[in-house]
Design a protein around this motif. Structure first.
Motif: not given
Length: 126
Positions: A18, A79, A81
């Motif tokens: 991540r 972010y 992922q």
């Protein structure tokens, strides 16, 4: 404006990571954000983009179903992922800030973005 990526590293094929991008110096919640990457010996390629409120997202075909972009406007953080990683995902990953308030283009264009971070290295290898 400052964009600082983190979370990169060495991971085995099939693994996950991540990435985070900590933003400061601007009103994060009002701007679209993106991730691009530069594989070794190749040019930049767009990975994903997300609108200012997170309601619209864009993914390159090569990452659909494996990578997920998200943002936390309360934490000024973007972010990425990354799941089911392959050697093709090896690259330096950069986060970028859109230049126009609330604008979101699909597909995104480099001319729409005015700041980029320094990047974080992701290496997928056994």
């Amino acid at each position: 404006v400052q964009l600082v990526e983190s979370g990169g590293g060495l991971v085995q094929p099939g693994g996950s990571l991540r990435l985070s991008c900590a933003a400061s110096g601007f009103d994060f919640k009002n701007y679209a954000m993106s991730w691009v990457r530069r594989p070794p010996g190749k040019g930049l390629e767009w990975v994903s983009a997300i609108s200012w409120n997170g309601e619209r997202v864009y993914y390159a075909n090569s990452v659909k179903g494996r990578l997920t972009i998200s943002r936390d406007n309360a934490k000024n953080t973007l972010y990425l992922q990354m799941n089911s990683l392959t050697s093709e995902d090896t690259a330096v990953y950069y986060c970028g800030k859109a230049g126009i308030l609330w604008a979101f283009q699909q597909p995104p264009r480099y001319t729409d973005y005015d700041y980029w971070g320094q990047g974080t290295q992701v290496t997928v290898s056994s």
